[in-house]
Structures are given as structure tokens and as C-alpha cells.
Write a protein that holds these residues in place. Structure first.
Motif, PDB file in Angstrom:
ATOM      1  N   LEU A  27       1.042  -1.020  -0.012  1.00 13.22           N
ATOM      2  CA  LEU A  27      -0.213  -0.038   0.176  1.00 13.22           C
ATOM      3  C   LEU A  27       0.861   1.328   0.232  1.00 13.22           C
ATOM      4  O   LEU A  27       1.513   1.439   0.361  1.00 13.22           O
ATOM      5  CB  LEU A  27      -0.859  -0.154   1.497  1.00 13.22           C
ATOM      6  CG  LEU A  27      -1.931  -0.939   1.737  1.00 13.22           C
ATOM      7  CD1 LEU A  27      -2.697  -0.676   2.295  1.00 13.22           C
ATOM      8  CD2 LEU A  27      -3.074  -0.846  -0.161  1.00 13.22           C
ATOM      9  N   PRO A  28       0.168   2.141  -0.878  1.00 14.25           N
ATOM     10  CA  PRO A  28       0.983   3.253  -0.714  1.00 14.25           C
ATOM     11  C   PRO A  28       0.939   3.945   0.455  1.00 14.25           C
ATOM     12  O   PRO A  28      -0.006   3.991   1.240  1.00 14.25           O
ATOM     13  CB  PRO A  28       0.627   4.357  -2.118  1.00 14.25           C
ATOM     14  CG  PRO A  28      -0.493   3.031  -2.378  1.00 14.25           C
ATOM     15  CD  PRO A  28      -0.620   2.279  -1.591  1.00 14.25           C
ATOM     16  N   HIS A  29       2.285   4.646   1.463  1.00 12.15           N
ATOM     17  CA  HIS A  29       2.192   5.136   2.581  1.00 12.15           C
ATOM     18  C   HIS A  29       0.797   6.495   2.653  1.00 12.15           C
ATOM     19  O   HIS A  29       0.162   6.383   4.129  1.00 12.15           O
ATOM     20  CB  HIS A  29       3.378   6.422   2.789  1.00 12.15           C
ATOM     21  CG  HIS A  29       3.171   6.591   4.216  1.00 12.15           C
ATOM     22  ND1 HIS A  29       3.045   7.742   4.129  1.00 12.15           N
ATOM     23  CD2 HIS A  29       3.799   5.820   5.197  1.00 12.15           C
ATOM     24  CE1 HIS A  29       3.319   8.129   5.817  1.00 12.15           C
ATOM     25  NE2 HIS A  29       3.870   6.881   6.302  1.00 12.15           N
ATOM     26  N   TYR A  30       0.667   7.561   1.945  1.00 10.54           N
ATOM     27  CA  TYR A  30      -0.448   8.136   2.341  1.00 10.54           C
ATOM     28  C   TYR A  30      -1.704   7.406   2.154  1.00 10.54           C
ATOM     29  O   TYR A  30      -2.807   8.616   2.912  1.00 10.54           O
ATOM     30  CB  TYR A  30      -0.480   8.611   0.692  1.00 10.54           C
ATOM     31  CG  TYR A  30      -1.138   8.355  -0.372  1.00 10.54           C
ATOM     32  CD1 TYR A  30      -2.220   8.471  -1.011  1.00 10.54           C
ATOM     33  CD2 TYR A  30      -0.088   8.070  -1.440  1.00 10.54           C
ATOM     34  CE1 TYR A  30      -2.982   7.628  -1.835  1.00 10.54           C
ATOM     35  CE2 TYR A  30      -1.029   7.873  -2.892  1.00 10.54           C
ATOM     36  CZ  TYR A  30      -2.317   7.090  -2.717  1.00 10.54           C
ATOM     37  OH  TYR A  30      -1.889   5.877  -3.851  1.00 10.54           O
ATOM     38  N   GLU A  38      -5.933  14.293  -4.791  1.00 11.24           N
ATOM     39  CA  GLU A  38      -6.520  15.077  -4.765  1.00 11.24           C
ATOM     40  C   GLU A  38      -8.007  14.753  -4.866  1.00 11.24           C
ATOM     41  O   GLU A  38      -8.590  13.384  -5.705  1.00 11.24           O
ATOM     42  CB  GLU A  38      -6.786  15.879  -6.450  1.00 11.24           C
ATOM     43  CG  GLU A  38      -7.124  17.259  -6.274  1.00 11.24           C
ATOM     44  CD  GLU A  38      -7.172  17.633  -7.949  1.00 11.24           C
ATOM     45  OE1 GLU A  38      -7.807  17.956  -8.562  1.00 11.24           O
ATOM     46  OE2 GLU A  38      -5.687  17.254  -8.276  1.00 11.24           O
ATOM     47  N   ILE A  39      -8.846  15.432  -4.333  1.00 12.63           N
ATOM     48  CA  ILE A  39     -10.667  14.472  -4.667  1.00 12.63           C
ATOM     49  C   ILE A  39     -11.137  14.743  -5.520  1.00 12.63           C
ATOM     50  O   ILE A  39     -10.678  15.108  -6.532  1.00 12.63           O
ATOM     51  CB  ILE A  39     -11.156  15.398  -3.075  1.00 12.63           C
ATOM     52  CG1 ILE A  39     -10.921  15.801  -1.403  1.00 12.63           C
ATOM     53  CG2 ILE A  39     -12.723  15.471  -3.445  1.00 12.63           C
ATOM     54  CD1 ILE A  39     -11.175  16.538  -1.018  1.00 12.63           C
ATOM     55  N   GLY A  40     -11.604  13.165  -4.801  1.00 12.06           N
ATOM     56  CA  GLY A  40     -12.089  13.380  -6.657  1.00 12.06           C
ATOM     57  C   GLY A  40     -11.818  12.240  -8.038  1.00 12.06           C
ATOM     58  O   GLY A  40     -12.344  11.520  -9.031  1.00 12.06           O
ATOM     59  N   THR A  41     -10.435  12.346  -7.852  1.00  8.04           N
ATOM     60  CA  THR A  41      -9.139  11.214  -8.514  1.00  8.04           C
ATOM     61  C   THR A  41      -9.586   9.394  -7.827  1.00  8.04           C
ATOM     62  O   THR A  41     -10.425   9.755  -6.659  1.00  8.04           O
ATOM     63  CB  THR A  41      -7.730  11.641  -8.507  1.00  8.04           C
ATOM     64  OG1 THR A  41      -7.599  11.388  -6.669  1.00  8.04           O
ATOM     65  CG2 THR A  41      -8.247  13.396  -8.652  1.00  8.04           C
ATOM     66  N   ASP A  42      -9.394   9.241  -8.985  1.00 10.04           N
ATOM     67  CA  ASP A  42      -8.897   7.772  -9.236  1.00 10.04           C
ATOM     68  C   ASP A  42      -8.385   7.524  -8.043  1.00 10.04           C
ATOM     69  O   ASP A  42      -8.736   5.702  -6.953  1.00 10.04           O
ATOM     70  CB  ASP A  42      -9.114   6.684 -10.440  1.00 10.04           C
ATOM     71  CG  ASP A  42     -10.072   6.996 -11.684  1.00 10.04           C
ATOM     72  OD1 ASP A  42     -11.450   7.250 -11.135  1.00 10.04           O
ATOM     73  OD2 ASP A  42      -9.379   6.600 -12.502  1.00 10.04           O
ATOM     74  N   ALA A  43      -7.103   7.916  -7.520  1.00 12.61           N
ATOM     75  CA  ALA A  43      -6.843   7.703  -6.190  1.00 12.61           C
ATOM     76  C   ALA A  43      -7.025   7.762  -5.440  1.00 12.61           C
ATOM     77  O   ALA A  43      -6.802   6.925  -4.297  1.00 12.61           O
ATOM     78  CB  ALA A  43      -5.251   8.398  -7.236  1.00 12.61           C
ATOM     79  N   ARG A  51      -8.150   1.922   2.909  1.00 14.41           N
ATOM     80  CA  ARG A  51      -8.487   2.894   4.206  1.00 14.41           C
ATOM     81  C   ARG A  51      -9.464   2.429   4.936  1.00 14.41           C
ATOM     82  O   ARG A  51      -9.211   2.098   5.981  1.00 14.41           O
ATOM     83  CB  ARG A  51      -7.997   4.690   4.221  1.00 14.41           C
ATOM     84  CG  ARG A  51      -7.921   4.518   5.664  1.00 14.41           C
ATOM     85  CD  ARG A  51      -7.513   6.246   5.909  1.00 14.41           C
ATOM     86  NE  ARG A  51      -6.679   6.838   5.096  1.00 14.41           N
ATOM     87  CZ  ARG A  51      -6.947   7.885   4.038  1.00 14.41           C
ATOM     88  NH1 ARG A  51      -8.209   8.884   4.381  1.00 14.41           N
ATOM     89  NH2 ARG A  51      -5.953   8.294   3.284  1.00 14.41           N
ATOM     90  N   ALA A  52     -10.480   1.885   4.720  1.00 16.48           N
ATOM     91  CA  ALA A  52     -11.836   1.264   4.710  1.00 16.48           C
ATOM     92  C   ALA A  52     -10.970   0.106   5.741  1.00 16.48           C
ATOM     93  O   ALA A  52     -11.963  -1.136   6.180  1.00 16.48           O
ATOM     94  CB  ALA A  52     -13.012   1.454   3.976  1.00 16.48           C
TER      95      ALA A  52
END
Length: 174
Positions: A27-30, A38-43, A51-52
Motif C-alpha cells: 500500500l502507498p504510504h499516503y 486530490e479529491i475526486g480522483t481515482d487515486a 483505508r476502510a
């Protein structure tokens, strides 16, 4: 009471169907520590899902379910769904299938059952995390025993501190 319960996202977007999906070291650290994409992006959407579902408790549940699957000749998805379906008679699960083989795999569930030991292991893992969550919540939200203890935990502005001291003095005087 005859109420039907439907499990939504019973396979946790694939987390409880694919043993190698979102391994913790990949998993990426972020994802767990931010900053968010950025909100709304696929990432951003993917990081919220991860996270869930990618919690230590869920990794433990998946590990147990995967061992049961290997030992019994079932798939991880079958064990995950059977666990839910075994909880009581009035439970249905929704699954998304993008291949007919997935539907065939789910249809095979009618021929399987989890034994008491498997149910116990999966339930114990679920209950342990619930107990840990409750204990953490109680610890996090435990009321301080005194105003002094509260000051140690909470940063209080000087104005609020003066008001509290005035009320303490008035209370002690009465």
C-alpha cells in the motif's frame, strides 16, 4: 423476527476474495498516513476504499479465512460469504461478478458448510477486534477525573482557564 438482512460489499471490494489484493507492504504510504490524493480522483477513491478495508483486524480475518479456504478446498471468497450466510437463516449477500466462473463459484456455496471450528476462529477474530475497538473508544473518551487532569489532556485558552478557576473557586466557597 423474520427480518431479512442483506450484506452489501460482503467481499470488501475484493479484499476478502483475493488473498494478494492490497497486501499491507504494497500500500502507498499516503493510504493510511496521508496526505490524501486530490479529491475526486481515482487515486483518492481507491485510497478511501483501502483505508476502510486494509486494517490490521481485516488482514487477520483474511489470513484466517484464507487458511480455512486452503484447508477445505474452497476459495477465500466462498469462505467469506459462507461465514456471513451461516450467521443466521435470514441473511443474503450481494456479490458482483464479472465472469461466469464467479457465479459458478458462488452457486457452489449450496454444497458447502463451515464446521464449528472454522466458525469459531472467524467469529473470535471478529469479536476480538470489536472488543479492542470498544476498549480503545473507552480509553480515548474517558472523562477526566478532575479539572486539573482535563487541563493536562486539553489545551485550554487562558480566558477559558480563568472562567473555570472562577467557577471552581465559587463552588468551593459555597
Amino acid at each position: 423476527h423474520g427480518i431479512e438482512v442483506m450484506g452489501w460489499e460482503s467481499l470488501a471490494k475484493g479484499f476478502m476474495a483475493v488473498p494478494t489484493l492490497w497486501r499491507s507492504h504494497e500500500l502507498p504510504h499516503y493510504v493510511m498516513h496521508g496526505p490524501d490524493p486530490e479529491i475526486g480522483t481515482d487515486a483518492w477513491r481507491l485510497s478511501r476504499i483501502q483505508r476502510a478495508y486494509c486494517t490490521p483486524q481485516n488482514y487477520q480475518r483474511r489470513s484466517i479465512a484464507n487458511k480455512i479456504a486452503k484447508d477445505s478446498g474452497m476459495t477465500l471468497a466462498q469462505v467469506s460469504l459462507l461465514y456471513l450466510l451461516t450467521k443466521c437463516d435470514n441473511i443474503s449477500v450481494l456479490v458482483g461478478a464479472d465472469r461466469t466462473s464467479h457465479l459458478d463459484e458462488m452457486a457452489e456455496l449450496q454444497n458447502w458448510a463451515l464446521d464449528e471450528e472454522a466458525l469459531h476462529c472467524l467469529t473470535a477474530a471478529s469479536m476480538k477486534s470489536l472488543e479492542e475497538d470498544r476498549a480503545k473508544q473507552q480509553q480515548d473518551f474517558q472523562m477526566p477525573a478532575s479539572i486539573e487532569e482535563m487541563r493536562k489532556k486539553v489545551t485550554v485558552s487562558p480566558k477559558v482557564a480563568n472562567i473555570v478557576e472562577e467557577k471552581e473557586t465559587a463552588f468551593a466557597s459555597s
